[in-house]
Design a protein around this motif. Sequence first.
Motif, PDB file in Angstrom:
ATOM      1  N   PRO A 185       6.925  -7.553  -7.337  1.00 47.61           N
ATOM      2  CA  PRO A 185       5.795  -6.664  -7.613  1.00 47.61           C
ATOM      3  C   PRO A 185       4.965  -7.185  -8.776  1.00 47.61           C
ATOM      4  CG  PRO A 185       7.849  -5.441  -7.422  1.00 47.61           C
ATOM      5  CD  PRO A 185       8.211  -6.896  -7.488  1.00 47.61           C
ATOM      6  N   GLU A 186       3.678  -6.930  -8.710  1.00 49.10           N
ATOM      7  CA  GLU A 186       2.744  -7.357  -9.759  1.00 49.10           C
ATOM      8  C   GLU A 186       1.850  -6.166 -10.061  1.00 49.10           C
ATOM      9  OE1 GLU A 186       1.549 -10.344 -12.216  1.00 49.10           O
ATOM     10  OE2 GLU A 186       2.560 -11.015 -10.392  1.00 49.10           O
ATOM     11  N   ILE A 187       1.658  -5.856 -11.352  1.00 48.31           N
ATOM     12  CA  ILE A 187       0.798  -4.724 -11.699  1.00 48.31           C
ATOM     13  C   ILE A 187      -0.435  -5.217 -12.445  1.00 48.31           C
ATOM     14  CG2 ILE A 187       0.574  -2.659 -13.136  1.00 48.31           C
ATOM     15  CD1 ILE A 187       3.203  -1.726 -12.304  1.00 48.31           C
ATOM     16  N   GLY A 188      -1.591  -4.781 -11.967  1.00 49.42           N
ATOM     17  CA  GLY A 188      -2.847  -5.111 -12.630  1.00 49.42           C
ATOM     18  C   GLY A 188      -3.423  -3.867 -13.277  1.00 49.42           C
ATOM     19  N   LYS A 189      -4.140  -4.056 -14.383  1.00 50.82           N
ATOM     20  CA  LYS A 189      -4.777  -2.930 -15.079  1.00 50.82           C
ATOM     21  C   LYS A 189      -6.287  -3.069 -14.977  1.00 50.82           C
ATOM     22  CE  LYS A 189      -1.203  -0.910 -17.289  1.00 50.82           C
ATOM     23  NZ  LYS A 189      -0.880   0.518 -17.227  1.00 50.82           N
ATOM     24  N   LEU A 190      -6.951  -2.000 -14.574  1.00 51.35           N
ATOM     25  CA  LEU A 190      -8.414  -1.980 -14.507  1.00 51.35           C
ATOM     26  C   LEU A 190      -8.930  -1.146 -15.671  1.00 51.35           C
ATOM     27  CD1 LEU A 190      -7.553  -2.613 -11.505  1.00 51.35           C
ATOM     28  CD2 LEU A 190      -9.652  -1.493 -10.838  1.00 51.35           C
ATOM     29  N   MET A 191      -9.830  -1.707 -16.443  1.00 54.25           N
ATOM     30  CA  MET A 191     -10.421  -0.985 -17.575  1.00 54.25           C
ATOM     31  C   MET A 191     -11.859  -0.631 -17.229  1.00 54.25           C
ATOM     32  SD  MET A 191     -10.021   0.084 -20.807  1.00 54.25           S
ATOM     33  CE  MET A 191      -8.973  -0.931 -21.868  1.00 54.25           C
ATOM     34  N   TYR A 192     -12.204   0.658 -17.399  1.00 52.88           N
ATOM     35  CA  TYR A 192     -13.561   1.108 -17.126  1.00 52.88           C
ATOM     36  C   TYR A 192     -14.359   1.204 -18.435  1.00 52.88           C
ATOM     37  CZ  TYR A 192     -12.127   2.039 -12.350  1.00 52.88           C
ATOM     38  OH  TYR A 192     -11.695   1.896 -11.064  1.00 52.88           O
ATOM     39  N   LYS A 193     -15.674   1.385 -18.309  1.00 53.92           N
ATOM     40  CA  LYS A 193     -16.549   1.384 -19.486  1.00 53.92           C
ATOM     41  C   LYS A 193     -16.189   2.486 -20.478  1.00 53.92           C
ATOM     42  CE  LYS A 193     -20.548  -0.880 -17.370  1.00 53.92           C
ATOM     43  NZ  LYS A 193     -21.932  -0.708 -16.881  1.00 53.92           N
ATOM     44  N   ASP A 194     -15.655   3.607 -19.962  1.00 54.98           N
ATOM     45  CA  ASP A 194     -15.278   4.709 -20.859  1.00 54.98           C
ATOM     46  C   ASP A 194     -13.824   4.571 -21.326  1.00 54.98           C
ATOM     47  OD1 ASP A 194     -13.959   5.232 -18.514  1.00 54.98           O
ATOM     48  OD2 ASP A 194     -14.649   7.300 -18.313  1.00 54.98           O
ATOM     49  N   TYR A 195     -13.267   3.369 -21.136  1.00 55.45           N
ATOM     50  CA  TYR A 195     -11.900   3.009 -21.559  1.00 55.45           C
ATOM     51  C   TYR A 195     -10.789   3.667 -20.731  1.00 55.45           C
ATOM     52  CZ  TYR A 195     -14.456   1.100 -25.488  1.00 55.45           C
ATOM     53  OH  TYR A 195     -15.358   0.396 -26.243  1.00 55.45           O
ATOM     54  N   LYS A 196     -11.156   4.305 -19.648  1.00 57.46           N
ATOM     55  CA  LYS A 196     -10.148   4.828 -18.719  1.00 57.46           C
ATOM     56  C   LYS A 196      -9.449   3.630 -18.073  1.00 57.46           C
ATOM     57  CE  LYS A 196      -8.477   7.500 -15.198  1.00 57.46           C
ATOM     58  NZ  LYS A 196      -7.594   8.656 -15.279  1.00 57.46           N
ATOM     59  N   GLN A 197      -8.120   3.691 -17.987  1.00 53.93           N
ATOM     60  CA  GLN A 197      -7.356   2.607 -17.353  1.00 53.93           C
ATOM     61  C   GLN A 197      -6.721   3.083 -16.060  1.00 53.93           C
ATOM     62  OE1 GLN A 197      -4.394   0.697 -19.768  1.00 53.93           O
ATOM     63  NE2 GLN A 197      -5.825  -0.777 -20.567  1.00 53.93           N
ATOM     64  N   ILE A 198      -6.728   2.216 -15.069  1.00 55.62           N
ATOM     65  CA  ILE A 198      -6.061   2.492 -13.790  1.00 55.62           C
ATOM     66  C   ILE A 198      -5.106   1.341 -13.513  1.00 55.62           C
ATOM     67  CG2 ILE A 198      -6.429   2.543 -11.282  1.00 55.62           C
ATOM     68  CD1 ILE A 198      -8.931   4.171 -11.709  1.00 55.62           C
ATOM     69  N   SER A 199      -3.892   1.671 -13.145  1.00 54.86           N
ATOM     70  CA  SER A 199      -2.913   0.621 -12.820  1.00 54.86           C
ATOM     71  C   SER A 199      -2.777   0.493 -11.304  1.00 54.86           C
ATOM     72  CB  SER A 199      -1.553   0.935 -13.447  1.00 54.86           C
ATOM     73  OG  SER A 199      -1.102   2.206 -13.027  1.00 54.86           O
ATOM     74  N   VAL A 200      -2.740  -0.753 -10.849  1.00 48.66           N
ATOM     75  CA  VAL A 200      -2.645  -1.049  -9.414  1.00 48.66           C
ATOM     76  C   VAL A 200      -1.443  -1.967  -9.182  1.00 48.66           C
ATOM     77  CG1 VAL A 200      -3.849  -1.959  -7.393  1.00 48.66           C
ATOM     78  CG2 VAL A 200      -5.160  -0.928  -9.248  1.00 48.66           C
ATOM     79  N   ALA A 201      -0.548  -1.553  -8.293  1.00 48.91           N
ATOM     80  CA  ALA A 201       0.648  -2.351  -8.008  1.00 48.91           C
ATOM     81  C   ALA A 201       0.468  -3.117  -6.700  1.00 48.91           C
ATOM     82  CB  ALA A 201       1.878  -1.452  -7.916  1.00 48.91           C
ATOM     83  N   ASP A 202       0.594  -4.436  -6.801  1.00 47.37           N
ATOM     84  CA  ASP A 202       0.609  -5.284  -5.600  1.00 47.37           C
ATOM     85  C   ASP A 202       2.081  -5.499  -5.255  1.00 47.37           C
ATOM     86  OD1 ASP A 202       0.207  -7.082  -3.578  1.00 47.37           O
ATOM     87  OD2 ASP A 202      -0.182  -8.782  -4.894  1.00 47.37           O
ATOM     88  N   LEU A 203       2.465  -5.055  -4.088  1.00 49.06           N
ATOM     89  CA  LEU A 203       3.882  -5.041  -3.722  1.00 49.06           C
ATOM     90  C   LEU A 203       4.150  -6.045  -2.607  1.00 49.06           C
ATOM     91  CD1 LEU A 203       3.856  -1.187  -3.703  1.00 49.06           C
ATOM     92  CD2 LEU A 203       4.856  -2.587  -5.479  1.00 49.06           C
ATOM     93  N   PRO A 204       5.387  -6.553  -2.496  1.00 49.44           N
ATOM     94  CA  PRO A 204       5.686  -7.551  -1.455  1.00 49.44           C
ATOM     95  C   PRO A 204       5.237  -7.110  -0.071  1.00 49.44           C
ATOM     96  CG  PRO A 204       7.544  -7.329  -2.934  1.00 49.44           C
ATOM     97  CD  PRO A 204       6.552  -6.266  -3.330  1.00 49.44           C
ATOM     98  N   GLY A 205       4.637  -8.045   0.678  1.00 51.39           N
ATOM     99  CA  GLY A 205       4.045  -7.736   1.981  1.00 51.39           C
ATOM    100  C   GLY A 205       5.033  -7.193   2.988  1.00 51.39           C
ATOM    101  N   LEU A 206       4.596  -6.171   3.703  1.00 49.75           N
ATOM    102  CA  LEU A 206       5.409  -5.586   4.771  1.00 49.75           C
ATOM    103  C   LEU A 206       5.367  -6.470   6.012  1.00 49.75           C
ATOM    104  CD1 LEU A 206       4.282  -1.864   4.719  1.00 49.75           C
ATOM    105  CD2 LEU A 206       6.599  -2.649   4.420  1.00 49.75           C
ATOM    106  N   ILE A 207       6.409  -6.355   6.821  1.00 45.52           N
ATOM    107  CA  ILE A 207       6.341  -6.897   8.183  1.00 45.52           C
ATOM    108  C   ILE A 207       6.796  -5.792   9.124  1.00 45.52           C
ATOM    109  CG2 ILE A 207       6.784  -9.285   7.474  1.00 45.52           C
ATOM    110  CD1 ILE A 207       9.642  -8.939   8.642  1.00 45.52           C
ATOM    111  N   GLU A 208       6.520  -5.942  10.400  1.00 45.16           N
ATOM    112  CA  GLU A 208       6.967  -4.930  11.361  1.00 45.16           C
ATOM    113  C   GLU A 208       8.495  -4.848  11.309  1.00 45.16           C
ATOM    114  OE1 GLU A 208       5.180  -5.451  15.273  1.00 45.16           O
ATOM    115  OE2 GLU A 208       3.433  -6.356  14.303  1.00 45.16           O
ATOM    116  N   GLY A 209       8.995  -3.617  11.218  1.00 44.89           N
ATOM    117  CA  GLY A 209      10.442  -3.429  11.122  1.00 44.89           C
ATOM    118  C   GLY A 209      10.920  -3.284   9.692  1.00 44.89           C
ATOM    119  N   ALA A 210       9.982  -3.172   8.745  1.00 47.98           N
ATOM    120  CA  ALA A 210      10.365  -3.044   7.329  1.00 47.98           C
ATOM    121  C   ALA A 210      11.209  -1.804   7.085  1.00 47.98           C
ATOM    122  CB  ALA A 210       9.123  -3.004   6.446  1.00 47.98           C
ATOM    123  N   HIS A 211      10.939  -0.714   7.861  1.00 43.23           N
ATOM    124  CA  HIS A 211      11.666   0.541   7.634  1.00 43.23           C
ATOM    125  C   HIS A 211      13.156   0.388   7.921  1.00 43.23           C
ATOM    126  CE1 HIS A 211      11.002   0.620  11.978  1.00 43.23           C
ATOM    127  NE2 HIS A 211      12.030   1.440  12.051  1.00 43.23           N
TER     128      HIS A 211
END
Length: 373
Positions: A185-211
Amino acid sequence: MVQLSRILFRKYGNFVDNLRLYVRGGSGGMGLPRLGGHGGNGGDVWVVASKKVTLKKVKDKYPQKRFLAGAGANSSVRALKGERGEDKEILAPVGVTVTADDGKIVGDLNAEGDRLKVAKGGYGGSFHSAFEPTKGQIKQIRLDLKLIADLGLVGYPNAGKSSLLTAMSNATPQIADYAFTTLRPEIGKLMYKDYKQISVADLPGLIEGAHINKGMGHKFLKHVERTKQLMFVVDVSGFQLASKTPFRSAFEAIQLLTKELELFKEELVSKPALLVVNKMDLPDAEDKFAELKEQLQNPAEFSHLLADDMIPKNYMTFRHVVPVSALTGSGIDHLKSCMRESLDEDDAMENKDVHLQRLQTLQTLKHNSHTSI
């Protein structure tokens, strides 16, 4: 390509997101019968959340994975009340779920400093126990890391999730042109002009049958549980995982992703979601995007494109459908605005609910006070 895969696996393959530990509370101290002395209680074992630690660091620092609290001191003529044994603290990353050997969840550590007692110390000997102490609890526990992020990227390999995260944020995931680019997993942080931060997680790619735990399977899906919202990422031109697997259009990819989430845990599909249609720089992308939008308006009409066991019970409804090109940067600013809007909308609803609950509590208290008079 095989060589590159090995290099990346060496670099990222040691990412640890679960750990099994042996924990033991301290034994109580002996009581002193002739003077009625009370032995000290044994220390407890705690798991404590810390932002400075990873499960990999815990594993490396404590290869035996054994954590023992201190024993209580015996009662003596000099100290009739024996001293309590020393507690043992296990530092663990924020976002860990602690599970007992029987599968029962002990609790979650969602914020810095959160604490969970995982093994209680024994009681010191006293008059009530014929001055005999008891032993501390012995348990096997499991620490499971589930990433906490505002948005979790959901997509099949090569949908361009890593490139998208790089284009949007300060994350620098390793990117390569083969199926399993993201091996941790990789987490990126987005910073907005009003200093609000949003975190986004890039997670290992799914394949059919992941469940059913194919590919990265549950390793991926469990991380989706703690993200506030989902962000589906699909290649506008569709994809084919391998020569032996069928080609999937963007519409089919969305429904298959939905089905995988649904089969793993049905409530995941009820999370708020956005759809990012990537690689809009490719030839015929505009025509394919127009076709996809039409299919998403009436998904049931196009369900014949999928096998019966691949059709989700409920089709995903997306708050925003955003065409982008992670390669050229086209549409990225608009996407960031949509992400902010969607999260702000949920925050406003949450604040409204909290306000209503407080109002109802005050009205109930007021009513009760009048009734008592």
